[in-house]
Design a protein around this motif. Structure first.
Motif, PDB file in Angstrom:
ATOM      1  N   UNK A 320       0.868  -1.300  -0.110  1.00 15.08           N
ATOM      2  CA  UNK A 320       0.036   0.069   0.168  1.00 15.08           C
ATOM      3  C   UNK A 320       0.861   1.324  -0.108  1.00 15.08           C
ATOM      4  N   UNK A 321       2.234   1.248  -0.228  1.00 18.96           N
ATOM      5  CA  UNK A 321       3.129   2.391  -0.039  1.00 18.96           C
ATOM      6  C   UNK A 321       3.159   2.946  -1.578  1.00 18.96           C
ATOM      7  N   UNK A 322       3.406   4.268  -1.772  1.00 18.43           N
ATOM      8  CA  UNK A 322       3.604   4.942  -3.119  1.00 18.43           C
ATOM      9  C   UNK A 322       4.623   4.412  -3.881  1.00 18.43           C
ATOM     10  N   UNK A 323       5.772   4.092  -2.987  1.00 17.98           N
ATOM     11  CA  UNK A 323       7.148   3.420  -3.636  1.00 17.98           C
ATOM     12  C   UNK A 323       6.961   2.065  -4.084  1.00 17.98           C
ATOM     13  N   UNK A 324       6.039   1.277  -3.345  1.00 14.33           N
ATOM     14  CA  UNK A 324       5.627  -0.168  -3.867  1.00 14.33           C
ATOM     15  C   UNK A 324       4.983  -0.094  -4.996  1.00 14.33           C
ATOM     16  N   UNK A 325       3.855   0.850  -5.165  1.00 16.15           N
ATOM     17  CA  UNK A 325       3.255   1.069  -6.365  1.00 16.15           C
ATOM     18  C   UNK A 325       4.093   1.420  -7.615  1.00 16.15           C
ATOM     19  N   UNK A 326       4.803   2.363  -7.385  1.00 17.15           N
ATOM     20  CA  UNK A 326       5.695   2.547  -8.508  1.00 17.15           C
ATOM     21  C   UNK A 326       6.535   1.578  -8.838  1.00 17.15           C
ATOM     22  N   UNK A 327       7.372   0.725  -7.879  1.00 16.91           N
ATOM     23  CA  UNK A 327       8.261  -0.052  -8.239  1.00 16.91           C
ATOM     24  C   UNK A 327       7.577  -1.410  -8.833  1.00 16.91           C
ATOM     25  N   UNK A 328       6.618  -1.925  -8.554  1.00 12.79           N
ATOM     26  CA  UNK A 328       5.787  -2.931  -9.039  1.00 12.79           C
ATOM     27  C   UNK A 328       5.329  -2.599 -10.198  1.00 12.79           C
ATOM     28  N   UNK A 329       4.702  -1.374 -10.392  1.00 15.20           N
ATOM     29  CA  UNK A 329       4.209  -1.157 -11.845  1.00 15.20           C
ATOM     30  C   UNK A 329       5.440  -1.029 -12.728  1.00 15.20           C
ATOM     31  N   UNK A 330       6.546  -0.741 -12.486  1.00 13.69           N
ATOM     32  CA  UNK A 330       7.738  -0.572 -13.254  1.00 13.69           C
ATOM     33  C   UNK A 330       8.299  -2.242 -13.672  1.00 13.69           C
ATOM     34  N   UNK A 331       8.018  -3.100 -12.699  1.00 14.15           N
ATOM     35  CA  UNK A 331       8.622  -4.479 -12.880  1.00 14.15           C
ATOM     36  C   UNK A 331       7.367  -5.181 -13.750  1.00 14.15           C
ATOM     37  N   UNK A 332       6.335  -4.657 -13.671  1.00 11.25           N
ATOM     38  CA  UNK A 332       5.132  -5.595 -14.545  1.00 11.25           C
ATOM     39  C   UNK A 332       5.323  -5.126 -15.937  1.00 11.25           C
ATOM     40  N   UNK A 333       5.985  -3.867 -16.099  1.00 10.35           N
ATOM     41  CA  UNK A 333       6.222  -3.308 -17.449  1.00 10.35           C
ATOM     42  C   UNK A 333       7.747  -3.318 -17.870  1.00 10.35           C
ATOM     43  N   UNK A 334       8.460  -4.034 -16.951  1.00 11.21           N
ATOM     44  CA  UNK A 334      10.035  -4.104 -17.200  1.00 11.21           C
ATOM     45  C   UNK A 334      10.580  -2.720 -17.555  1.00 11.21           C
ATOM     46  N   UNK A 335      10.276  -1.756 -16.893  1.00 15.49           N
ATOM     47  CA  UNK A 335      10.880  -0.383 -17.100  1.00 15.49           C
ATOM     48  C   UNK A 335      11.515   0.038 -15.731  1.00 15.49           C
ATOM     49  N   UNK A 336      12.106   1.473 -15.845  1.00 14.57           N
ATOM     50  CA  UNK A 336      12.372   2.055 -14.561  1.00 14.57           C
ATOM     51  C   UNK A 336      11.266   2.557 -13.845  1.00 14.57           C
ATOM     52  N   UNK A 337      11.344   2.594 -12.536  1.00 15.44           N
ATOM     53  CA  UNK A 337      10.312   3.158 -11.609  1.00 15.44           C
ATOM     54  C   UNK A 337      10.292   4.636 -11.891  1.00 15.44           C
ATOM     55  N   UNK A 338       9.178   5.149 -11.997  1.00 21.20           N
ATOM     56  CA  UNK A 338       9.255   6.670 -12.200  1.00 21.20           C
ATOM     57  C   UNK A 338       9.266   7.422 -10.450  1.00 21.20           C
ATOM     58  N   UNK A 339      10.382   8.403 -10.546  1.00 17.34           N
ATOM     59  CA  UNK A 339      10.445   8.975  -9.217  1.00 17.34           C
ATOM     60  C   UNK A 339       9.184   9.517  -8.903  1.00 17.34           C
ATOM     61  N   UNK A 340       8.790   9.715  -7.462  1.00 19.53           N
ATOM     62  CA  UNK A 340       7.566  10.420  -7.108  1.00 19.53           C
ATOM     63  C   UNK A 340       7.620  12.004  -7.212  1.00 19.53           C
ATOM     64  N   UNK A 341       6.426  12.638  -7.696  1.00 23.71           N
ATOM     65  CA  UNK A 341       6.156  14.067  -7.877  1.00 23.71           C
ATOM     66  C   UNK A 341       6.784  14.742  -6.500  1.00 23.71           C
ATOM     67  N   UNK A 342       7.603  15.844  -6.574  1.00 21.75           N
ATOM     68  CA  UNK A 342       7.697  16.504  -5.465  1.00 21.75           C
ATOM     69  C   UNK A 342       6.681  16.863  -4.539  1.00 21.75           C
ATOM     70  N   UNK A 343       6.637  16.639  -3.391  1.00 25.01           N
ATOM     71  CA  UNK A 343       5.464  16.835  -2.489  1.00 25.01           C
ATOM     72  C   UNK A 343       4.973  18.465  -2.476  1.00 25.01           C
TER      73      UNK A 343
END
Length: 346
Positions: A320-343
């Protein structure tokens, strides 16, 4: 809408219990504070996590899939799985997945997390209501199993978490082939996935143990001769052979998020007759897999088996974390994770 299509039970049938439960808002809020305090991460999950959609690109088309659908596809596709029982928010699951589920001939059913534990299951397992609430993790395990064909013959079933989209059909089937060789002697069989290095791709540290089993997937060890392991979202278990009243305690302590949880773990092991677990793990660094098996077995009053295996991707569950969501999405697409937008928060 009728989503029940159960077929006759065969001699080699494997029932899969897919656990798609949810916590109340108070529990989620408490967990989000722990994640922020001890991991410095942003917890983004405020709705029903099994239906959190991940965006994948396939053949040039963008597809949104709820996280539970990834593992469901593998279970429906496997010839080793003969039926699937899903335990979770029945209404939301039916609304989102009914079209997807109707595509398959394999029998399945959805059990509502808020339904009561059947009286016959309470009697069979000796359920203590104060320790096993009907909508708790243990309650879902019992209800899912009681709704399966495996329950009728008191057999093992495959219990699967709904939040591991990278688990492959091959991993599931390889584990089942091994696990079924252990089912006559063990109440529950877990795959312990080898993690080489001090952390995985999500930055999580593995459990370091001496591998004293016959399954040696790698020669890489730390200076103390240990290998790193994380547990996948699978377990082949027979609730008839364990004390189900201890499931929630183990589940709630499964992630050592803070020193308080770690000390509770060591208190429990001390009471089980293992007073030196802290020393063995952190100082002597010689705690072994078989010793770990013995501790869990004594806690559950049934023999547990841990099988070291390969398949790191199966351990990447979405908590449920933002970092996990980005990293797993990248793994599913075999790409690099997109850095989070500045808060933009002040």
């Amino acid at each position: 809408m009728n989503l029940i299509y159960l077929l006759p039970y065969g001699d080699k049938m494997v029932s899969a219990i897919l656990l798609a439960g949810y916590n109340n808002k108070r529990t989620v809020k408490k967990y989000s504070r722990i994640v922020a305090e001890h991991y410095g991460e942003k917890f983004i999950e405020t709705e029903y996590k099994p239906l959190r959609e991940f965006k994948i690109v396939k053949d040039g088309h963008v597809i949104n899939k709820p996280v539970i659908q990834f593992i469901l596809e593998k279970l429906f596709d496997s010839d080793l799985i003969d039926e699937i029982v899903i335990v979770g928010h029945k209404m939301l699951l039916e609304q989102r997945l009914s079209k997807f589920l109707r595509k398959f001939d394999k029998p399945f059913r959805i059990e509502n997390q808020n339904s009561k534990i059947p009286h016959h299951a309470i009697e069979r397992f000796g359920v203590i209501p104060k320790k096993v609430k009907h909508n708790s993790f243990a309650g879902n395990v019992i209800k899912g199993y009681a709704a399966s064909a495996a329950y009728n013959d008191r057999k093992h079933a495959l219990f699967v978490a709904s939040d591991s989209p990278l688990t492959t059909k091959e991993f599931i089937e390889d584990f089942l082939h091994i696990a079924q060789d252990y089912q006559h002697d063990s109440a529950a069989i877990f795959p312990a996935v080898l993690i080489e290095g001090d952390q995985d791709k999500l930055g999580r540290r593995p459990l370091k143990l001496i591998n004293d089993t016959t399954y040696q997937g790698s020669n890489i060890k730390d200076e103390s001769g240990r290998q790193g392991f994380r547990f996948s979202p699978l377990v082949f278990a027979n609730p008839n052979l364990i004390n189900v009243n201890n499931i929630n305690t183990a589940y709630n302590l499964r992630k050592s998020l803070n020193p308080k949880v770690q000390m509770e773990l060591f208190r429990i092991t001390h009471n089980l007759g293992y007073p030196n677990v802290y020393t063995k793990y952190f100082i002597r660094k010689d705690l072994s897999i078989k010793e770990f098996e013995n501790i869990i077995s004594q806690f559950f009053h049934g023999k547990f088996a841990i099988i070291p295996t390969i398949g790191e991707d199966s351990t990447y569950d979405y908590d449920g974390t933002d970092a996990e969501y980005r990293e797993i999405t990248a793994m599913l697409n075999n790409t690099q994770a997109v850095p989070p937008h500045p808060s933009t928060d002040s």
